[in-house]
Design a protein around this motif. Structure first.
Motif: not given
Length: 130
Positions: A18-25, A59-66, A68-78
């Protein structure tokens, strides 16, 4: 410096996709942390992470936050932490495994499990970096 070039894009996702993440460089820093918070947050003996300028992170997709740490609201991945300046990415979420990134330092080694050996060539810090 970190096994990637200025043109490299690294991407990954949470367990359910559900959540996609990318970093450049290149990462600013790559490390391992053995502190109590990282152990509890990761559910493991340490956290392996990279830090990029926030402008190089998306990033894209829905995240929860605790705290300042974001996690997927669907599967809970940190997944990541981000502020105006930097984004810290949990490197286990990257699609490429093994990752080309190598830890340059270890934090809170006084809490490192005795069966884990220091990362060769990495700076060792009893607690936080100074």
């Amino acid at each position: 410096m970190n096994g990637v070039s200025a043109m490299t894009v690294l991407s990954g996702n949470c367990l359910c996709g559900q959540v996609q993440v990318s970093v450049r460089g290149e990462a600013l820093r790559v490390g391992i942390c053995h502190c109590t918070d990282c152990r509890k947050e990761s559910g493991s003996a340490f956290t392996f992470y990279g830090i990029w300028p926030a402008a190089q992170f998306e990033y894209s997709g829905e995240t929860g936050e605790f705290r300042g740490r974001h996690f997927c609201t669907g599967c809970g991945s940190r997944l990541f932490s981000v502020d105006d300046e930097e984004a810290e990415i949990k490197l286990g979420i990257l699609s490429e495994a093994p990752t080309p990134l190598v830890p340059r330092y270890e934090l809170w080694i006084k809490r490192r499990e005795p069966w884990l050996r220091p990362v060769e060539g990495a700076e060792q810090h009893e607690e936080d970096r100074r």
